[in-house]
Design an enzyme around this catalytic site. Structure first.
Site, PDB file in Angstrom:
ATOM      1  N   THR A  48       0.976  -1.287  -0.121  1.00 60.02           N
ATOM      2  CA  THR A  48      -0.137  -0.109   0.095  1.00 60.02           C
ATOM      3  C   THR A  48       0.802   1.290  -0.116  1.00 60.02           C
ATOM      4  OG1 THR A  48      -1.631  -1.466   1.221  1.00 60.02           O
ATOM      5  CG2 THR A  48      -1.857   1.248   1.250  1.00 60.02           C
ATOM      6  N   GLY A  53     -12.576  13.565   8.094  1.00 60.76           N
ATOM      7  CA  GLY A  53     -11.430  14.474   8.006  1.00 60.76           C
ATOM      8  C   GLY A  53     -10.564  14.065   8.837  1.00 60.76           C
ATOM      9  N   GLU A  82     -16.980  15.444   8.405  1.00 59.87           N
ATOM     10  CA  GLU A  82     -16.647  14.726   9.681  1.00 59.87           C
ATOM     11  C   GLU A  82     -17.481  14.426  10.547  1.00 59.87           C
ATOM     12  OE1 GLU A  82     -13.226  13.239  10.447  1.00 59.87           O
ATOM     13  OE2 GLU A  82     -14.380  12.968  12.319  1.00 59.87           O
ATOM     14  N   VAL A 101     -12.788   6.987   6.024  1.00 63.25           N
ATOM     15  CA  VAL A 101     -13.012   6.986   7.386  1.00 63.25           C
ATOM     16  C   VAL A 101     -12.353   5.785   8.252  1.00 63.25           C
ATOM     17  CG1 VAL A 101     -15.497   7.739   6.817  1.00 63.25           C
ATOM     18  CG2 VAL A 101     -14.886   5.402   6.774  1.00 63.25           C
ATOM     19  N   ALA A 160       3.713   2.921   8.263  1.00 59.43           N
ATOM     20  CA  ALA A 160       4.716   2.179   7.448  1.00 59.43           C
ATOM     21  C   ALA A 160       6.029   1.957   8.294  1.00 59.43           C
ATOM     22  CB  ALA A 160       4.985   3.057   6.310  1.00 59.43           C
ATOM     23  N   HIS A 207      22.256  27.694  12.741  1.00 54.10           N
ATOM     24  CA  HIS A 207      21.047  28.938  12.596  1.00 54.10           C
ATOM     25  C   HIS A 207      21.372  29.331  10.962  1.00 54.10           C
ATOM     26  CE1 HIS A 207      19.319  32.816  13.251  1.00 54.10           C
ATOM     27  NE2 HIS A 207      20.229  33.519  12.834  1.00 54.10           N
TER      28      HIS A 207
HETATM   29  P1  FAD Z   1       0.727  -2.996   3.113  1.00 53.04           P
HETATM   30  O1  FAD Z   1       1.746  -1.905   2.611  1.00 53.04           O
HETATM   31  O2  FAD Z   1      -0.614  -2.828   2.974  1.00 53.04           O
HETATM   32  O3  FAD Z   1       1.225  -4.397   2.530  1.00 53.04           O
HETATM   33  C1  FAD Z   1       0.544  -5.524   2.277  1.00 53.04           C
HETATM   34  C2  FAD Z   1       0.831  -6.181   1.122  1.00 53.04           C
HETATM   35  O4  FAD Z   1       0.374  -7.693   1.357  1.00 53.04           O
HETATM   36  C3  FAD Z   1      -0.061  -5.688  -0.173  1.00 53.04           C
HETATM   37  O5  FAD Z   1       0.891  -5.666  -1.134  1.00 53.04           O
HETATM   38  C4  FAD Z   1      -1.135  -6.874  -0.308  1.00 53.04           C
HETATM   39  O6  FAD Z   1      -1.586  -6.806  -1.667  1.00 53.04           O
HETATM   40  C5  FAD Z   1      -0.269  -8.107   0.189  1.00 53.04           C
HETATM   41  N1  FAD Z   1      -1.246  -9.173   0.535  1.00 53.04           N
HETATM   42  C6  FAD Z   1      -2.499  -9.162   0.965  1.00 53.04           C
HETATM   43  N2  FAD Z   1      -2.990 -10.605   0.955  1.00 53.04           N
HETATM   44  C7  FAD Z   1      -1.891 -11.211   0.829  1.00 53.04           C
HETATM   45  C8  FAD Z   1      -1.598 -12.774   0.572  1.00 53.04           C
HETATM   46  N3  FAD Z   1      -2.928 -13.515   1.109  1.00 53.04           N
HETATM   47  N4  FAD Z   1      -0.605 -13.153   0.180  1.00 53.04           N
HETATM   48  C9  FAD Z   1       0.532 -12.280  -0.059  1.00 53.04           C
HETATM   49  N5  FAD Z   1       0.450 -11.071   0.111  1.00 53.04           N
HETATM   50  C10 FAD Z   1      -0.820 -10.521   0.559  1.00 53.04           C
HETATM   51  N6  FAD Z   1       2.003   5.631   6.809  1.00 53.04           N
HETATM   52  C11 FAD Z   1       2.895   6.337   7.021  1.00 53.04           C
HETATM   53  O7  FAD Z   1       3.802   5.773   7.845  1.00 53.04           O
HETATM   54  N7  FAD Z   1       3.255   7.553   6.415  1.00 53.04           N
HETATM   55  C12 FAD Z   1       2.357   8.129   5.394  1.00 53.04           C
HETATM   56  O8  FAD Z   1       2.609   9.267   5.008  1.00 53.04           O
HETATM   57  C13 FAD Z   1       1.303   7.388   4.957  1.00 53.04           C
HETATM   58  N8  FAD Z   1       0.419   7.803   4.034  1.00 53.04           N
HETATM   59  C14 FAD Z   1      -0.481   6.951   3.617  1.00 53.04           C
HETATM   60  C15 FAD Z   1      -1.435   7.495   2.520  1.00 53.04           C
HETATM   61  C16 FAD Z   1      -2.383   6.584   2.048  1.00 53.04           C
HETATM   62  C17 FAD Z   1      -3.270   7.276   1.084  1.00 53.04           C
HETATM   63  C18 FAD Z   1      -2.591   5.150   2.821  1.00 53.04           C
HETATM   64  C19 FAD Z   1      -3.630   4.474   2.080  1.00 53.04           C
HETATM   65  C20 FAD Z   1      -1.804   4.801   3.645  1.00 53.04           C
HETATM   66  C21 FAD Z   1      -0.749   5.575   4.156  1.00 53.04           C
HETATM   67  N9  FAD Z   1       0.046   5.298   5.089  1.00 53.04           N
HETATM   68  C22 FAD Z   1       1.033   5.812   5.680  1.00 53.04           C
HETATM   69  C23 FAD Z   1      -0.139   3.854   5.873  1.00 53.04           C
HETATM   70  C24 FAD Z   1       0.867   2.958   5.267  1.00 53.04           C
HETATM   71  O9  FAD Z   1       0.674   2.782   3.925  1.00 53.04           O
HETATM   72  C25 FAD Z   1       0.945   1.484   5.769  1.00 53.04           C
HETATM   73  O10 FAD Z   1       0.851   1.775   7.085  1.00 53.04           O
HETATM   74  C26 FAD Z   1       1.926   0.408   5.424  1.00 53.04           C
HETATM   75  O11 FAD Z   1       1.567   0.324   4.119  1.00 53.04           O
HETATM   76  C27 FAD Z   1       1.576  -0.667   6.064  1.00 53.04           C
HETATM   77  O12 FAD Z   1       2.668  -1.799   5.596  1.00 53.04           O
HETATM   78  P2  FAD Z   1       2.257  -3.301   5.767  1.00 53.04           P
HETATM   79  O13 FAD Z   1       3.501  -3.899   5.281  1.00 53.04           O
HETATM   80  O14 FAD Z   1       1.696  -3.825   6.898  1.00 53.04           O
HETATM   81  O15 FAD Z   1       1.036  -3.511   4.654  1.00 53.04           O
HETATM   82  P1  NAD Z   2      -8.253   8.111  10.076  1.00 54.26           P
HETATM   83  O1  NAD Z   2      -8.729   7.234  11.006  1.00 54.26           O
HETATM   84  O2  NAD Z   2      -6.999   9.043   9.998  1.00 54.26           O
HETATM   85  O3  NAD Z   2      -9.526   9.439   9.803  1.00 54.26           O
HETATM   86  C1  NAD Z   2     -10.590   8.824   9.733  1.00 54.26           C
HETATM   87  C2  NAD Z   2     -11.576   9.905  10.075  1.00 54.26           C
HETATM   88  O4  NAD Z   2     -12.916   9.634   9.678  1.00 54.26           O
HETATM   89  C3  NAD Z   2     -11.781  10.454  11.631  1.00 54.26           C
HETATM   90  O5  NAD Z   2     -11.573  11.660  11.713  1.00 54.26           O
HETATM   91  C4  NAD Z   2     -13.246   9.974  11.831  1.00 54.26           C
HETATM   92  O6  NAD Z   2     -13.724  10.718  13.097  1.00 54.26           O
HETATM   93  C5  NAD Z   2     -13.947  10.242  10.792  1.00 54.26           C
HETATM   94  N1  NAD Z   2     -14.975   9.259  10.531  1.00 54.26           N
HETATM   95  C6  NAD Z   2     -15.231   8.035  10.924  1.00 54.26           C
HETATM   96  N2  NAD Z   2     -16.380   7.563  10.449  1.00 54.26           N
HETATM   97  C7  NAD Z   2     -17.181   8.660   9.923  1.00 54.26           C
HETATM   98  C8  NAD Z   2     -18.328   8.678   9.178  1.00 54.26           C
HETATM   99  N3  NAD Z   2     -19.260   7.789   8.908  1.00 54.26           N
HETATM  100  N4  NAD Z   2     -18.547   9.996   8.660  1.00 54.26           N
HETATM  101  C9  NAD Z   2     -17.537  10.952   8.851  1.00 54.26           C
HETATM  102  N5  NAD Z   2     -16.430  10.888   9.212  1.00 54.26           N
HETATM  103  C10 NAD Z   2     -16.154   9.758   9.961  1.00 54.26           C
HETATM  104  O7  NAD Z   2      -8.457   7.279   8.456  1.00 54.26           O
HETATM  105  P2  NAD Z   2      -7.977   7.549   7.332  1.00 54.26           P
HETATM  106  O8  NAD Z   2      -7.598   8.884   6.893  1.00 54.26           O
HETATM  107  O9  NAD Z   2      -8.853   6.593   6.418  1.00 54.26           O
HETATM  108  O10 NAD Z   2      -6.395   7.001   7.102  1.00 54.26           O
HETATM  109  C11 NAD Z   2      -6.574   5.370   7.554  1.00 54.26           C
HETATM  110  C12 NAD Z   2      -4.958   4.983   8.079  1.00 54.26           C
HETATM  111  O11 NAD Z   2      -4.150   5.323   7.237  1.00 54.26           O
HETATM  112  C13 NAD Z   2      -4.762   6.166   9.254  1.00 54.26           C
HETATM  113  O12 NAD Z   2      -5.126   5.889  10.428  1.00 54.26           O
HETATM  114  C14 NAD Z   2      -3.143   6.128   9.186  1.00 54.26           C
HETATM  115  O13 NAD Z   2      -2.892   5.035  10.242  1.00 54.26           O
HETATM  116  C15 NAD Z   2      -2.785   5.768   7.773  1.00 54.26           C
HETATM  117  N6  NAD Z   2      -2.326   7.103   7.165  1.00 54.26           N
HETATM  118  C16 NAD Z   2      -1.455   7.741   7.612  1.00 54.26           C
HETATM  119  C17 NAD Z   2      -0.695   8.913   6.925  1.00 54.26           C
HETATM  120  C18 NAD Z   2       0.492   9.515   7.595  1.00 54.26           C
HETATM  121  O14 NAD Z   2       1.171   8.927   8.301  1.00 54.26           O
HETATM  122  N7  NAD Z   2       0.657  10.750   7.342  1.00 54.26           N
HETATM  123  C19 NAD Z   2      -1.396   9.359   5.990  1.00 54.26           C
HETATM  124  C20 NAD Z   2      -2.523   8.729   5.456  1.00 54.26           C
HETATM  125  C21 NAD Z   2      -2.927   7.397   5.985  1.00 54.26           C
END
Ligand code: FAD
Ligand code: NAD
Length: 464
Positions: free
Chosen positions: A42, A183, A205, A270, A319, A443
């Protein structure tokens, strides 16, 4: 196909899984990684990296528009425009480079990568349907790193105009109207980016304020900036569903009547849930913690030699936590004595301005009945921030009264994500306020505000 056997089988090629596999390979363990999609999970493909790329482009575009409107800096720009398909091509190149890099690192560590979805038959055996046939893999240790997936709302199922972050990161055009439901992290990071790219953005939100996972003092500058950018914010509001005839989202504030929000696209953010259904996980005897796989401080599950890391184990779904757990598990399997004993896992929100939180807030520490001292230094008094037109925000340090051991550090401001490293280092090394105050901070840098906040907590700030 020939059955395979190995010492370590990692399921999932995200930051948790690929780091675990690289480390295991480096430690000489015979390791197989099963990944159904491009390496990086992801985070690399549809999360951290593409979102930060989009945020960067939106910031640059916003800056160009700022200059075009006549800025005090004297920079002249006329008629900036954005070509989102070119943005996507640039972003895709970065993702490809990083994913190829991961493949190279795995090769160098002598990890065998099998492309396909792993289906667990028991705690030692996995089936993978690959392009060239079914493969049976048996392993001494299985590491589950299957990540998470976006939560769907029953009233707004994904499809057509209702999108998750994955689709929002690959739009070929900026939507005219974007309604964001939720949000939190993703809603605000991407909502702000799309507003800067030109969309009309409304955030709905459920809680009483944006980013409710952070304390109100930290989120106030972000909410103010959202309003300044022209984002409409509806807190304490429920999203009821789409009115397809009008291309609008119906919402209901907790006080007041139903409203309609124009929405060419509805981005539902959400939260995410651990990917714990399917892939044969139900057939294993794993203890669960809600929807997440329950683990102990060594990332052991309730089954012997079955480990779980990353988002599949629940919050915080970040991550860098997944990577740290991946490295830890490989070390333990190789015989090292280790436990997940980090003082803090940094949380960074890449909004405008950015938020960093490392360790507890003053309120959280007070809530435990501990006596504290705090120091807050505003960027409005920091020279570097002024030269960057980045005077919004502050750094706040909380320490134990008496010993001055630093317990928590938070910041909000432009580019503060880069300060998270020194904040974490201070906490992991058990720094006291005096250590930070006595460290020369270059600085002019925003980091000086960290030193100044520590000095203020000691009662002798120099510049404020
Ligand atoms: P994942 O990255 O989800 O990887 C899991 C992998 O396992 C996937 O490729 C999936 O296809 C694979 N898989 C699933 N089932 C199987 C199976 N049966 N066999 C083999 N493989 C399988 N985190 C941050 O720290 N900083 C950020 O800025 C940040 N921004 C984000 C922005 C967005 C839009 C999103 C959605 C998430 C963000 N995150 C961020 C969260 C971060 O992406 C996740 O916390 C991180 O990817 C988790 O790593 P993971 O290895 O646990 O899982
Ligand atoms: P989030 O938990 O950050 O935010 C979800 C928001 O949706 C909350 O504010 C919650 O109150 C609101 N909510 C829940 N149900 C709702 C409803 N029915 N209607 C309106 N609002 C509602 O979740 P996300 O933004 O989907 O992100 C998922 C996860 O991905 C995060 O928790 C984080 O672990 C990871 N992530 C991390 C980063 C980063 O590290 N910068 C960036 C993106 C995502």
């Amino acid at each position: 196909m020939e059955p395979m056997s190995c010492k370590v089988l990692v399921l999932g090629g995200g930051p948790g899984g690929y780091v675990c596999a690289i480390r295991a390979g480096q430690l000489g363990l015979d390791t197989v990684l099963v990944a159904p999609e491009r390496l990086g999970g992801t985070c690399l493909n549809v999360g951290c990296i593409p979102s930060k790329a989009l945020i960067h482009v939106a910031d640059e575009f916003e800056r160009a528009k700022h200059f075009a409107n006549g800025s005090a800096l004297g920079v002249k720009v006329s008629n900036p425009s954005i070509d989102l398909s070119q943005t996507a091509a640039w972003k895709d190149k970065i993702i490809a480079r990083l994913s190829d890099g991961v493949a190279g690192l795995l090769r160098r560590a002598k990890v065998t990568v099998i492309e396909g979805l792993g289906i667990l038959r028991d705690g030692k055996t996995c089936l993978v349907d690959t392009a060239s046939g079914r493969r049976v893999i048996t392993a001494e240790h299985v590491v589950i790193a299957m990540g998470s997936e976006p939560l769907e709302l029953p009233t707004l199922p994904f499809g057509e105009s209702v999108i998750s972050s994955t689709e929002a990161l690959s739009l070929s055009e900026v939507p005219r109207d974007l309604a964001v439901v939720g949000g939190g992290y993703i809603g605000l990071e991407l909502g702000m980016a799309y507003r800067k790219l030109g969309a009309t953005v409304t955030v709905v939100e459920a809680a009483d304020r944006l980013l409710p996972q952070y304390d109100a003092e930290l989120t106030r500058p972000v909410t103010a900036r959202a309003t300044e950018l022209g984002i409409a914010v509806h807190t304490k509001t429920e999203a009821l569903g789409i009115d397809p005839a009008e291309g609008a989202l119906s919402i209901k504030p907790s006080t007041g009547d139903r409203l309609k929000v124009a929405a060419e696209k509805i981005l539902v953010t959400v939260g995410r849930r651990p990917r714990t259904s399917g892939s044969g996980l139900e057939t294993l005897d794993l203890s669960m913690n809600g929807r997440a796989i329950a683990i102990d401080e060594m990332c052991r599950t309730s089954m012997r030699n079955v480990w779980a890391i990353g988002d599949v184990t629940g919050e915080p779904m970040l991550a860098h936590r997944a990577m740290a757990q991946g490295e830890l598990v490989a070390d333990i399997i190789a015989g090292k004595k280790r436990a997940f004993d980090k003082v803090a896992i940094p949380a960074v929100c890449f909004t405008d301005p950015e938020i960093v939180s490392v360790g507890p807030t003053p309120e959280e520490v007070r809530g435990r009945g501990q006596k504290i001292v705090t120091g807050v230094f505003p960027f409005a008094a920091n020279g570097r921030a002024m030269t960057m037109e980045a005077e919004t925000g502050f750094i706040r340090v909380t320490a134990r009264a008496g010993t001055h051991e630093v317990l928590g550090i938070q910041a909000v401001g432009r580019g503060v994500s880069e300060l998270s490293a020194s904040f974490c280092l201070a906490l992991e090394m058990g720094a006291r306020l005096e250590d930070i105050a006595a460290t020369i901070h270059a600085h002019p840098t925003q980091g000086e505000a960290f030193q100044e906040a520590s000095m203020k907590a000691l009662g002798h700030g120099l510049h404020g």
